[in-house]
Design a protein around this motif. Structure first.
Motif, short mmCIF file in Angstrom:
data_model
loop_
_atom_site.label_atom_id
_atom_site.label_comp_id
_atom_site.label_asym_id
_atom_site.label_seq_id
_atom_site.Cartn_x
_atom_site.Cartn_y
_atom_site.Cartn_z
N THR A 338 0.82 -1.21 0.00
CA THR A 338 0.00 0.00 0.00
C THR A 338 0.85 1.26 0.00
OG1 THR A 338 -1.76 -1.18 1.18
CG2 THR A 338 -1.81 1.24 1.25
N LEU A 339 1.86 1.28 0.86
CA LEU A 339 2.76 2.43 0.92
C LEU A 339 3.44 2.65 -0.43
CD1 LEU A 339 4.25 4.66 2.44
CD2 LEU A 339 5.87 2.94 3.23
N GLN A 340 3.92 1.59 -1.03
CA GLN A 340 4.59 1.73 -2.32
C GLN A 340 3.63 2.22 -3.39
OE1 GLN A 340 8.03 1.25 -2.67
NE2 GLN A 340 7.54 2.40 -4.52
N TRP A 341 2.38 1.77 -3.33
CA TRP A 341 1.39 2.22 -4.32
C TRP A 341 1.17 3.73 -4.21
CZ3 TRP A 341 -3.25 4.72 -4.77
CH2 TRP A 341 -3.92 4.59 -5.99
N TYR A 342 1.09 4.24 -3.00
CA TYR A 342 0.88 5.68 -2.83
C TYR A 342 2.11 6.48 -3.27
CZ TYR A 342 -3.73 5.44 -0.86
OH TYR A 342 -5.08 5.25 -0.73
N LEU A 343 3.29 5.96 -3.02
CA LEU A 343 4.50 6.64 -3.48
C LEU A 343 4.59 6.64 -5.01
CD1 LEU A 343 7.12 5.33 -0.89
CD2 LEU A 343 6.12 7.63 -1.00
N ASP A 344 4.07 5.58 -5.63
CA ASP A 344 4.13 5.46 -7.09
C ASP A 344 2.98 6.15 -7.81
OD1 ASP A 344 6.41 3.93 -6.81
OD2 ASP A 344 5.38 2.00 -7.03
N ASN A 345 1.95 6.56 -7.07
CA ASN A 345 0.73 7.08 -7.71
C ASN A 345 0.35 8.45 -7.17
OD1 ASN A 345 -0.63 4.81 -9.54
ND2 ASN A 345 0.37 3.82 -7.82
N GLN A 346 1.32 9.33 -7.12
CA GLN A 346 1.07 10.69 -6.65
C GLN A 346 0.02 11.40 -7.49
OE1 GLN A 346 4.49 13.24 -6.75
NE2 GLN A 346 3.47 14.94 -5.72
N GLU A 347 0.01 11.14 -8.79
CA GLU A 347 -0.96 11.79 -9.67
C GLU A 347 -2.39 11.46 -9.26
OE1 GLU A 347 -2.17 12.12 -14.43
OE2 GLU A 347 -0.54 10.79 -13.78
N TRP A 348 -2.61 10.19 -8.86
CA TRP A 348 -3.97 9.79 -8.47
C TRP A 348 -4.42 10.53 -7.23
CZ3 TRP A 348 -5.86 7.67 -3.96
CH2 TRP A 348 -7.20 7.29 -3.99
N TRP A 349 -3.61 10.46 -6.14
CA TRP A 349 -4.11 11.07 -4.90
C TRP A 349 -4.06 12.59 -4.95
CZ3 TRP A 349 -0.13 13.60 -2.49
CH2 TRP A 349 1.15 13.06 -2.53
N SER A 350 -3.23 13.15 -5.83
CA SER A 350 -3.26 14.60 -5.99
C SER A 350 -4.57 15.04 -6.62
CB SER A 350 -2.08 15.05 -6.87
OG SER A 350 -0.86 14.81 -6.22
N LYS A 351 -5.10 14.23 -7.53
CA LYS A 351 -6.38 14.54 -8.18
C LYS A 351 -7.52 14.56 -7.17
CE LYS A 351 -5.67 12.66 -12.85
NZ LYS A 351 -6.13 11.57 -13.77
N VAL A 352 -7.55 13.55 -6.29
CA VAL A 352 -8.69 13.44 -5.39
C VAL A 352 -8.62 14.41 -4.22
CG1 VAL A 352 -9.03 11.03 -6.02
CG2 VAL A 352 -7.73 11.56 -3.97
N MET A 353 -7.42 14.88 -3.90
CA MET A 353 -7.28 15.81 -2.78
C MET A 353 -7.50 17.25 -3.27
SD MET A 353 -4.06 14.05 -0.79
CE MET A 353 -4.01 15.24 0.54
N ASP A 354 -8.73 17.54 -3.66
CA ASP A 354 -9.05 18.87 -4.17
C ASP A 354 -9.34 19.83 -3.01
OD1 ASP A 354 -11.57 18.24 -3.24
OD2 ASP A 354 -12.42 17.90 -5.22
N GLY A 355 -9.74 21.03 -3.33
CA GLY A 355 -9.93 22.04 -2.29
C GLY A 355 -10.98 21.69 -1.27
N SER A 356 -12.10 21.12 -1.72
CA SER A 356 -13.18 20.81 -0.76
C SER A 356 -12.74 19.74 0.22
CB SER A 356 -14.43 20.35 -1.51
OG SER A 356 -14.17 19.19 -2.28
N TYR A 357 -11.95 18.77 -0.27
CA TYR A 357 -11.45 17.72 0.62
C TYR A 357 -10.48 18.30 1.65
CZ TYR A 357 -8.41 14.09 2.31
OH TYR A 357 -7.66 13.31 3.12
N GLN A 358 -9.57 19.16 1.19
CA GLN A 358 -8.62 19.75 2.10
C GLN A 358 -9.31 20.57 3.18
OE1 GLN A 358 -5.66 19.00 2.42
NE2 GLN A 358 -4.54 18.72 0.52
N ASP A 359 -10.35 21.32 2.78
CA ASP A 359 -11.11 22.11 3.75
C ASP A 359 -11.74 21.21 4.80
OD1 ASP A 359 -10.43 24.37 2.39
OD2 ASP A 359 -12.36 24.59 1.36
N TRP A 360 -12.26 20.06 4.36
CA TRP A 360 -12.92 19.15 5.30
C TRP A 360 -11.92 18.60 6.31
CZ3 TRP A 360 -12.77 13.99 6.70
CH2 TRP A 360 -13.85 13.55 7.45
N ILE A 361 -10.73 18.22 5.82
CA ILE A 361 -9.70 17.70 6.72
C ILE A 361 -9.30 18.76 7.74
CG2 ILE A 361 -7.25 17.04 6.80
CD1 ILE A 361 -9.01 14.75 6.04
#
Length: 366
Positions: A338-361
């Motif tokens: 799982t850790l390696q997948w996230y390190l290899d897939n920055q483009e994916w999680w960068s897409k989903v972490m948009d402004g509304s998500y960041q505000d919620w966190i």
């Protein structure tokens, strides 16, 4: 004979992993992937299979029974695998209405259409409605209590788990009252690729990469049984292929970990990753603690949330004895993947972490 599946919540974390798994295992089957694409549903979860001729994606809501009926008739659906659900406990505390709408009303809409087409009109005497539920419907365990089994009484403690418990009962009722051919699986906490970054493990990974605090509720001693998501998909496959009609099966990882121990493990593995791969410091220059091999310094204890269940644990003995189910991943092997997948897939999680998500966190942990 090839199956024709309607998979609800197919662009969500578990649903997307199931679609990937099923298309790989059963290349002749057809899947209609239905998803409302709310905050946790993301088309990029299906990017790698989007061109598969046996997959058709439909943007829609399970509460839209006219759409569901149209899809089932047009595509001659014989199997429903129902993942679609609001699933984040924190969100259910602050906004429970959406959980009742999707998890209860939406599930009932699917059941009504399935009954109409498969039973009332007799179009599919051989059919299956598989409902994906959670261990949270069973409530909470003390440290020395035996793990949940299929006979454990329901005792949900949050609006989320209460809404899932209600949906479980509806599925059971449609089997016993009308004869709908159903199965249910109750899973433990999933982790793995495509996990939405509000959940514990991906939140810790991505926060480390931004050098942000790692929030730990209360004392961090809440214990969960962790299940690698591909093991879950394989467990559902076994239930669909071999499970007895009307039965429930617990699908667990046999991996009980306290939250604080998980966070410390991820910190340790991230320190190792940055030590062994100097390129990571260039790719993630904000990850100061990781670059300095001190990720644990980011751990921050925050006020516990209301009604926080102390421990969940799944006993998968029934699934093992009847279906031959066993998880293939230990937590140690699964978390490294799982850790390696996230390190290899920055483009994916960068897409989903948009402004509304960041505000919620920010609202949750500040």
């Amino acid at each position: 004979m090839p199956k024709k599946l309607l998979v609800t919540g197919a662009a969500g974390f578990i649903g997307a992993n199931f679609v990937h798994y099923w298309l790989k295992q059963y290349s002749n089957d057809n899947i209609i992937a239905l998803d409302a694409l709310t905050y946790a549903g993301n088309m990029s979860n299906l990017d790698h299979v989007r061109d598969n001729k046996n997959l058709k994606f439909v943007h829609g809501n399970i509460c839209d029974d006219e759409l569901v009926e149209k899809l089932m008739r047009e595509h001659d659906i014989d199997t429903i695998v129902h993942f679609a659900a609001e699933s984040h406990v924190d969100r259910s505390i602050t906004g429970p209405d959406a959980f009742l709408e999707t998890n209860i009303i939406g599930t009932h809409a699917l059941l009504k259409v399935a009954k109409k087409i498969w039973l009332d009109e007799g179009l599919k005497p051989e059919h299956r409605f598989h409902h994906v539920s959670t261990d949270e419907v069973y409530g909470s365990l003390n440290t020395d209590d035996p793990a949940f089994n299929e006979s454990t009484a329901y005792a949900p403690n949050s609006p989320y788990s209460a809404s899932k418990a209600a949906s479980d009962h509806l599925v059971r009722a449609y089997h016993h009252t009308y004869g709908l051919k159903v199965t249910t699986s109750n899973c433990s906490n999933n982790y793995g690729p495509f996990h939405f970054p509000e959940k514990l493990i991906p939140l810790v990974i991505t926060n480390i990469l931004f050098n942000k605090a790692l929030p730990i509720y209360g004392d961090g001693q809440q214990i969960r049984d962790w299940l690698y998501v591909e093991d879950h998909a394989r467990g559902i496959d076994l239930v669909i292929q071999k499970g007895r009609l009307g039965e429930c099966y617990n699908i667990g990882g046999i991996n009980e970990w306290a939250n604080i121990d998980i966070v410390n493990l991820v910190c340790k593995l991230m320190d190792e990753a940055f030590s062994n791969n100097t390129d990571l410091a260039h790719r993630f220059p904000e990850a100061k603690a990781a670059i300095n091999n001190n990720c644990a310094s980011l751990i921050t204890y925050v006020k516990d949330r209301p009604g926080h269940d102390r421990r969940y644990a799944i006993d998968p003995t029934k699934a093992e004895n009847e279906l031959g189910y066993k998880p293939s991943e230990s937590f140690e092997t699964g978390i490294r993947k799982t850790l390696q997948w996230y390190l290899d897939n920055q483009e994916w999680w960068s897409k989903v972490m948009d402004g509304s998500y960041q505000d919620w966190i920010e609202n949750q942990y500040n």
